[in-house]
Design an enzyme around this catalytic site. Structure first.
Site, mmCIF file in Angstrom:
data_model
loop_
_atom_site.group_PDB
_atom_site.id
_atom_site.type_symbol
_atom_site.label_atom_id
_atom_site.label_comp_id
_atom_site.label_asym_id
_atom_site.label_seq_id
_atom_site.Cartn_x
_atom_site.Cartn_y
_atom_site.Cartn_z
ATOM 1 N N GLY A 154 40.653 40.363 36.717
ATOM 2 C CA GLY A 154 40.757 39.596 35.487
ATOM 3 C C GLY A 154 39.528 39.731 34.599
ATOM 4 N N SER A 155 38.355 39.729 35.198
ATOM 5 C CA SER A 155 37.133 39.809 34.398
ATOM 6 C C SER A 155 37.079 41.114 33.612
ATOM 7 C CB SER A 155 35.891 39.703 35.293
ATOM 8 O OG SER A 155 35.872 38.465 35.963
ATOM 9 N N ASN B 115 41.529 27.331 34.067
ATOM 10 C CA ASN B 115 41.338 27.466 35.513
ATOM 11 C C ASN B 115 40.698 26.243 36.161
ATOM 12 O OD1 ASN B 115 39.282 28.767 33.788
ATOM 13 N ND2 ASN B 115 38.114 28.869 35.684
ATOM 14 N N SER C 273 45.229 38.911 37.152
ATOM 15 C CA SER C 273 44.452 39.250 38.338
ATOM 16 C C SER C 273 45.281 38.958 39.587
ATOM 17 C CB SER C 273 43.166 38.427 38.359
ATOM 18 O OG SER C 273 42.447 38.696 39.536
ATOM 19 N N THR D 40 39.618 56.783 39.985
ATOM 20 C CA THR D 40 40.799 56.942 40.823
ATOM 21 C C THR D 40 41.422 55.575 41.097
ATOM 22 O OG1 THR D 40 39.790 58.866 41.806
ATOM 23 C CG2 THR D 40 41.631 57.887 43.012
ATOM 24 N N CYS E 4 32.723 30.128 39.839
ATOM 25 C CA CYS E 4 31.575 30.832 39.276
ATOM 26 C C CYS E 4 30.433 29.877 38.962
ATOM 27 C CB CYS E 4 31.969 31.550 37.995
ATOM 28 S SG CYS E 4 33.574 32.299 38.097
HETATM 29 C C1 LIG Z 1 39.751 34.042 38.273
HETATM 30 C C2 LIG Z 1 39.809 34.094 36.792
HETATM 31 C C3 LIG Z 1 39.277 35.182 36.085
HETATM 32 C C4 LIG Z 1 38.545 36.310 36.772
HETATM 33 O O1 LIG Z 1 39.401 37.137 37.502
HETATM 34 P P1 LIG Z 1 38.742 38.125 38.605
HETATM 35 O O2 LIG Z 1 39.902 38.941 39.058
HETATM 36 O O3 LIG Z 1 38.215 37.232 39.674
HETATM 37 O O4 LIG Z 1 37.717 38.914 37.912
HETATM 38 C C5 LIG Z 1 39.384 35.182 34.714
HETATM 39 N N1 LIG Z 1 39.982 34.189 34.065
HETATM 40 C C6 LIG Z 1 40.519 33.125 34.700
HETATM 41 C C7 LIG Z 1 41.197 32.060 33.914
HETATM 42 C C8 LIG Z 1 40.441 33.042 36.079
HETATM 43 O O5 LIG Z 1 40.954 31.984 36.699
#
Ligand SMILES: *Cc1c(COP(=O)(O)O)cnc(C)c1O
Length: 399
Positions: free
Chosen positions: A74-75, A155, A203, A241, A328
């Site tokens: 997600g990041s 989140n 993610s 890859t 985080c």
């Molecule tokens: C967990 C999360 C992310 C980050 O995703 P990762 O796969 O851990 O990098 C970004 N945005 C939200 C809203 C999340 O809950």
């Protein structure tokens, strides 16, 4: 080692991989190990599996397979989407971005960096309910707005944003719309076309897939800048890859999550309602975020006069894995930026607890939480000089 039963209610931080996801990955670790870019048969078998996974994920998002780009999570998807849209905007003299004050740090820190590079960002107020309106977005738009980025579901507090309405506003004005849907995909219905979403981040590890893999949806025709330079993978937008076992597992996990979405949501909603009702009986407590416009699985409460860290450690001793907010920021002593964005005073924001459920959460788990939390809160308050002052009326209660 004791075999104490663990109650895991930190699913917004990460989820356990589902059996189906693990099984789906196995053949691509043991058998099909070719590089999807290789021309030989082994490579082509890998390529077929890669494209099949892409098609399955696209079907669940309501888009075309070619609009799905695999990322490391997600990041990375958030970084790439925002960077790319900013770059495209800047080329046209557009250096204004609209977002909210309570985005995930993957979004917020990218925006902060862009501000240092000369972009201007409007952070919409999310109000006490933790929900922005499409009207707020419409009002914030300017002729030089390059991007609107608003998260689908928060989140920390779980509130859902009116994504379809915001999408309609952006489409009408011709402004690119990105949403961080990491907490939403696999949990609530998401349809990028019906909702007029131009870019979306997801993610796998938030819906029982593996950690370290995700995807970015980018509408066909919208420029997408390469984020990692190198080979021609992901149509030149993301070199490296492909992580085939994890990508296949992500597709399986998403299928699973979407197939059981309604049933899971009904269970989670019922259990969350029990938690909210039960924990609200603790004096000087409050539910953070709108009671109805929320994910079925996240409860975030504040208890005045305590520190969230103390609460978490004592709950951990009782076998309950929870969080004070985002994974985080836990560990940091700063109160959550999300709770501050709701307008909570620092003293109150410090005493937060996030419980995020999964389909595996049971009534017995909820019973145990409802027994433990009031006991621990009372214990912490008994030790707290601040609580003593609050009780004696030497300082006013804030909630
Ligand atoms: C967990 C999360 C992310 C980050 O995703 P990762 O796969 O851990 O990098 C970004 N945005 C939200 C809203 C999340 O809950």
């Amino acid at each position: 080692m004791t075999d104490k039963r663990i109650i895991y209610v930190d699913n917004a931080a990460t989820t356990a991989m589902s059996e189906r996801a693990i099984e789906a990955a196995m053949p691509y670790m043991r058998g099909v190990y070719g590089n999807p870019s290789s021309l030989h048969g082994e490579g082509q078998r890998a390529k077929e599996a890669l494209e099949a996974a892409r098609a399955r994920i696209a079907a669940r998002l309501g888009c075309e397979p070619r609009e799905v780009y695999f990322t490391s999570g997600g990041s990375e998807a958030d970084n790439q989407a925002i960077r790319s849209a900013a770059e495209t905007g800047a080329k046209r003299g557009k250096k204004h971005i609209v977002s909210t004050a309570f985005e995930h740090h993957a979004v917020l820190h990218t925006l902060k960096k862009l501000e240092r590079e000369g972009f201007e960002v409007t952070y919409l107020d999310v109000g006490a309910a933790g929900v922005v309106s499409a009207a707020q977005v419409a009002e914030a738009l300017r002729p030089d707005t390059a991007l609107v980025t608003v998260m689908f579901a928060n989140n920390e507090i779980g509130t859902l944003q009116p994504i379809a309405e915001i999408g309609a506003v952006c489409r009408e004005k011709g402004v690119t719309f990105h949403t961080d849907a990491v907490q939403a995909v696999g949990h609530v219905p998401v349809d990028v076309k019906a909702m007029n979403i131009d870019m979306l981040s997801l993610s796998a590890h938030k819906f029982h897939g593996p950690k370290g893999v995700g995807a970015l949806y980018c509408r066909r025709g919208l420029p997408l800048a390469a984020f990692i330079e190198g080979g021609a993978q992901e149509r030149g937008r993301r070199a490296g890859t492909e992580n085939l076992p994890w990508i296949v597992a992500m597709a399986a996990a998403l299928d699973d999550a979407c197939d059981s979405m309604e049933k899971t949501a009904a269970t989670e909603r019922r259990l969350c309602d029990r938690l909210i009702d039960g924990l609200s009986r603790i004096p000087h407590s409050r539910l953070n975020g709108d009671r109805t416009r929320r994910l079925p699985s996240i409860v975030n409460m504040c208890f005045e006069g305590i520190e969230g860290e103390g609460l978490l450690l004592l709950l951990d001793d009782a076998g309950i894995c929870a969080s004070s907010g985002s994974a985080c920021t836990s560990g940091a002593l700063d109160p959550s930026h999300v709770l501050l964005a709701l307008g909570l005073p620092h003293e109150v924001a410090h005493g937060s607890l996030r419980l995020s459920l999964s389909e595996a959460t049971t009534d017995a788990d909820v019973d145990a939480i409802l027994a433990a939390v009031p006991r621990v809160v009372e214990y912490l308050r008994d030790m707290s000089p601040v609580w003593e002052q609050l009780e004696k009326g030497e300082r006013p209660h804030l909630i």
